[in-house]
Every structure is written in C-alpha cells, then in structure tokens.
Design an enzyme around this catalytic site. Sequence first.
Site, PDB file in Angstrom:
ATOM      1  N   LYS A   1       0.753  -1.240  -0.063  1.00 34.62           N
ATOM      2  CA  LYS A   1      -0.046   0.088  -0.002  1.00 34.62           C
ATOM      3  C   LYS A   1       0.892   1.235   0.062  1.00 34.62           C
ATOM      4  CE  LYS A   1      -1.878  -1.399   3.820  1.00 34.62           C
ATOM      5  NZ  LYS A   1      -1.287  -2.351   4.137  1.00 34.62           N
TER       6      LYS A   1
ATOM      7  N   ARG B   1      -9.654  -0.044   8.544  1.00 33.35           N
ATOM      8  CA  ARG B   1      -9.083  -1.379   8.698  1.00 33.35           C
ATOM      9  C   ARG B   1     -10.012  -2.309   9.244  1.00 33.35           C
ATOM     10  NH1 ARG B   1      -3.595  -0.045   8.176  1.00 33.35           N
ATOM     11  NH2 ARG B   1      -2.345  -1.444   9.249  1.00 33.35           N
TER      12      ARG B   1
ATOM     13  N   ARG C   1      11.973  -5.314   4.399  1.00 30.59           N
ATOM     14  CA  ARG C   1      11.852  -3.804   4.253  1.00 30.59           C
ATOM     15  C   ARG C   1      12.646  -3.103   4.915  1.00 30.59           C
ATOM     16  NH1 ARG C   1       5.743  -1.823   5.081  1.00 30.59           N
ATOM     17  NH2 ARG C   1       5.872  -3.086   6.731  1.00 30.59           N
TER      18      ARG C   1
ATOM     19  N   ARG D   1      11.708  -1.392  10.332  1.00 26.82           N
ATOM     20  CA  ARG D   1      10.685  -0.585  11.162  1.00 26.82           C
ATOM     21  C   ARG D   1      10.327  -1.369  12.463  1.00 26.82           C
ATOM     22  NH1 ARG D   1       5.136   0.485   7.728  1.00 26.82           N
ATOM     23  NH2 ARG D   1       4.279  -0.754   9.601  1.00 26.82           N
TER      24      ARG D   1
HETATM   25  P1  AP5 Z   1       0.747   0.617   8.504  1.00 26.06           P
HETATM   26  O1  AP5 Z   1       1.940   1.724   8.666  1.00 26.06           O
HETATM   27  O2  AP5 Z   1      -0.363   1.111   7.953  1.00 26.06           O
HETATM   28  O3  AP5 Z   1       1.121  -0.831   8.211  1.00 26.06           O
HETATM   29  P2  AP5 Z   1       0.556  -2.028   7.553  1.00 26.06           P
HETATM   30  O4  AP5 Z   1      -0.849  -1.868   7.183  1.00 26.06           O
HETATM   31  O5  AP5 Z   1       0.799  -3.211   8.449  1.00 26.06           O
HETATM   32  O6  AP5 Z   1       1.124  -1.880   6.256  1.00 26.06           O
HETATM   33  P3  AP5 Z   1       2.601  -1.756   5.969  1.00 26.06           P
HETATM   34  O7  AP5 Z   1       3.138  -0.494   5.971  1.00 26.06           O
HETATM   35  O8  AP5 Z   1       3.479  -2.736   6.843  1.00 26.06           O
HETATM   36  O9  AP5 Z   1       2.848  -2.205   4.567  1.00 26.06           O
HETATM   37  P4  AP5 Z   1       2.490  -1.809   3.077  1.00 26.06           P
HETATM   38  O10 AP5 Z   1       1.131  -2.526   2.356  1.00 26.06           O
HETATM   39  O11 AP5 Z   1       2.190  -0.072   3.034  1.00 26.06           O
HETATM   40  O12 AP5 Z   1       3.419  -2.350   2.312  1.00 26.06           O
HETATM   41  P5  AP5 Z   1       4.744  -1.640   1.622  1.00 26.06           P
HETATM   42  O13 AP5 Z   1       4.553  -0.751   0.542  1.00 26.06           O
HETATM   43  O14 AP5 Z   1       5.708  -0.970   2.791  1.00 26.06           O
HETATM   44  O15 AP5 Z   1       0.054   0.484  10.102  1.00 26.06           O
HETATM   45  C1  AP5 Z   1       1.132   0.254  11.315  1.00 26.06           C
HETATM   46  C2  AP5 Z   1       0.374  -0.022  12.354  1.00 26.06           C
HETATM   47  O16 AP5 Z   1      -0.305   0.973  12.904  1.00 26.06           O
HETATM   48  C3  AP5 Z   1      -0.688  -1.244  12.226  1.00 26.06           C
HETATM   49  O17 AP5 Z   1      -0.034  -2.744  12.360  1.00 26.06           O
HETATM   50  C4  AP5 Z   1      -1.744  -0.904  13.494  1.00 26.06           C
HETATM   51  O18 AP5 Z   1      -1.089  -1.284  14.870  1.00 26.06           O
HETATM   52  C5  AP5 Z   1      -1.794   0.587  13.286  1.00 26.06           C
HETATM   53  N1  AP5 Z   1      -2.774   1.185  12.605  1.00 26.06           N
HETATM   54  C6  AP5 Z   1      -2.738   1.687  11.248  1.00 26.06           C
HETATM   55  N2  AP5 Z   1      -3.702   2.019  10.819  1.00 26.06           N
HETATM   56  C7  AP5 Z   1      -4.910   1.521  11.482  1.00 26.06           C
HETATM   57  C8  AP5 Z   1      -6.348   1.634  11.659  1.00 26.06           C
HETATM   58  N3  AP5 Z   1      -6.791   2.245  10.570  1.00 26.06           N
HETATM   59  N4  AP5 Z   1      -6.811   1.099  12.626  1.00 26.06           N
HETATM   60  C9  AP5 Z   1      -6.297   0.709  13.612  1.00 26.06           C
HETATM   61  N5  AP5 Z   1      -4.876   0.392  13.871  1.00 26.06           N
HETATM   62  C10 AP5 Z   1      -4.243   0.897  12.819  1.00 26.06           C
HETATM   63  O19 AP5 Z   1       5.743  -2.887   1.025  1.00 26.06           O
HETATM   64  C11 AP5 Z   1       6.384  -3.822   1.853  1.00 26.06           C
HETATM   65  C12 AP5 Z   1       7.708  -4.360   1.572  1.00 26.06           C
HETATM   66  O20 AP5 Z   1       7.375  -4.792   0.203  1.00 26.06           O
HETATM   67  C13 AP5 Z   1       8.575  -3.227   1.060  1.00 26.06           C
HETATM   68  O21 AP5 Z   1       9.851  -3.356   1.408  1.00 26.06           O
HETATM   69  C14 AP5 Z   1       8.313  -2.934  -0.506  1.00 26.06           C
HETATM   70  O22 AP5 Z   1       9.490  -2.318  -0.906  1.00 26.06           O
HETATM   71  C15 AP5 Z   1       7.999  -4.147  -0.864  1.00 26.06           C
HETATM   72  N6  AP5 Z   1       7.232  -4.350  -2.065  1.00 26.06           N
HETATM   73  C16 AP5 Z   1       6.176  -3.670  -2.345  1.00 26.06           C
HETATM   74  N7  AP5 Z   1       5.287  -4.183  -3.384  1.00 26.06           N
HETATM   75  C17 AP5 Z   1       6.326  -4.961  -4.046  1.00 26.06           C
HETATM   76  C18 AP5 Z   1       6.015  -6.062  -4.983  1.00 26.06           C
HETATM   77  N8  AP5 Z   1       5.086  -5.776  -5.855  1.00 26.06           N
HETATM   78  N9  AP5 Z   1       6.794  -6.958  -5.086  1.00 26.06           N
HETATM   79  C19 AP5 Z   1       8.003  -7.185  -4.253  1.00 26.06           C
HETATM   80  N10 AP5 Z   1       8.074  -6.346  -3.120  1.00 26.06           N
HETATM   81  C20 AP5 Z   1       7.106  -5.297  -3.023  1.00 26.06           C
END
Ligand code: AP5
Length: 221
Positions: free
Chosen positions: A14, A89, A128, A161
Amino acid sequence: MAVIVLLGAPGAGKGTQAPVIAEHLGVPILGSGDLLRTAVAAGTALGREADEYMSRGQLVPDATIVRVFLDRLEQPDATAGAVLDGFPRTRVQAQALDVELVGAGRRVDRAVLVDVPTEELISRMANRRICTANGHVYNLASNPPEQAGICDLDGSELVLREDDKEETVRARMQQQIPPLLDVVDHYRRNGVLATVDGRLPIEAVGEAVIAALDGDAGAAG
Ligand code: AP5
C-alpha cells in the site's frame, strides 16, 4: 474530487503504491500508520496509546483512530480528494468513513485491494527498510537503495521498522487479516472494489492500480 481507499494486508504494498495514485490524481496521501508513527515519535498522548497496540501488532482501537483520521481528512489539503492508505481497517471504521463522507457530500469512489499471499508478506517485511526522514520504502530483495543503508531520495538512514520484527509481523497477520476481509466485503457490496495482483513486480502493480482506478470497479472487484 476522488476519495480512494487503498486496501491490503500488512506488507502488501500500500505504501509503495499510494504515491502512484497520488501523482495520477493530484491528491495527497493520508496514511494512518504514518500518522500514528509520527505521534509515537513525538511522544503525544495519542502516540503513547497507539504504541501499546502497534508494538504488539494489534490494531489501535476504532474510537481512537476514527477520531484522529477523520480530523485529518477534514484538513484543507484533502478537500479535493485523497488516497487513504491504511484506513479503514475494520467494518466500524469503514462505516464511520461513509457517514463522514456523506455528511460532506462525498463518497469513497474506489477501493483498491492489493492482494498478496501471506507467506510472501512475511518475507517482504523482513527485507523492508524505511528512511528515517520521510518514511520512503525500500526492500533489500525487490527494491534496494542505490547505496546500502541510505535513502536515494533524501539521503537519510534506512532502518527496519519497529513492528517488522518476526513475532510482531506474525501477530499483525493473525489479528489484522480477518478485519481486512470485512472491509473488503464492505466495499464489494458497495460496488466500488477493484482487486489487483500484488505479486507482480512493483511497476506492474502500479499500472494495474491505475487501470483499476480508471476502469469499471464492479467488473474488476
Ligand atoms: P501501517 O503503517 O498502515 O502498516 P501496514 O498496514 O501493516 O502496512 P505496511 O506499511 O506494513 O505495508 P504496506 O502495505 O504499506 O507495504 P509496503 O509498501 O511498505 O500500520 C502500522 C500499524 O499502525 C498497524 O499494525 C496498527 O497497529 C496501526 N494502525 C494503522 N492504521 C490503523 C487503523 N486504521 N486502525 C487501527 N490501527 C491502525 O511494502 C512492503 C515491502 O514490500 C517493502 O519493502 C516494499 O519495498 C516491498 N514491496 C512492495 N510491493 C512489492 C512488490 N510488488 N513486489 C515485491 N516487493 C514489494
């Protein structure tokens, strides 16, 4: 005006795809995780409360995140639309967002689900790295920086992270995927869901996301 919800399990991509949509539509990104991490770093009351949940891989309570996120959505930079990364979420959050938007004569125009199997998500998060200045996202395997440990865009240090440690990642998957499925169902029923294959290379996912924005959600979802 466009309100786009970006959905996906933790690590689905995302944060990687949000800038692609933001640039395509000329709207800001509102990231709930970024908002909470900023509060944690600043040591505010919100940050102290959020940290208790985030460090255990749990969702922050609906009442807290809904208040904070909807306040952010009301800021002037989001009046022309926004990409919502990480919110809603839960079904409760999705319903609260609908009520808020209807009150302002707006709606969720499209919800895009970036779909990736769980096994791949766990290895992505171990690899990551994010930059300390602006949260730019890298991956040691699929998207490495030009110079090890340094952000290509702002020169700041790259770090793991806090919640990307393996036990926390597993807890995040276990606790956050079931409510995500409820949110996916909410948008499918509303006829605005589009699903893209998040296993593709980053650029190809970006192209699929843009196609999903421009296409017929009912057919794609
Ligand atoms: P948040 O920061 O939103 O984390 P998340 O949803 O767990 O999502 P991430 O940031 O971990 O992953 P992403 O989908 O953004 O992936 P990314 O692009 O980084 O939330 C953190 C915390 O806050 C939650 O756990 C919760 O506690 C709290 N929270 C947040 N919002 C909330 C809500 N609404 N309600 C309640 N609590 C809340 O990519 C991941 C990795 O994969 C990177 O290294 C990237 O380079 C790699 N990558 C990306 N795309 C690809 C691809 N196509 N192929 C290969 N590698 C790839």
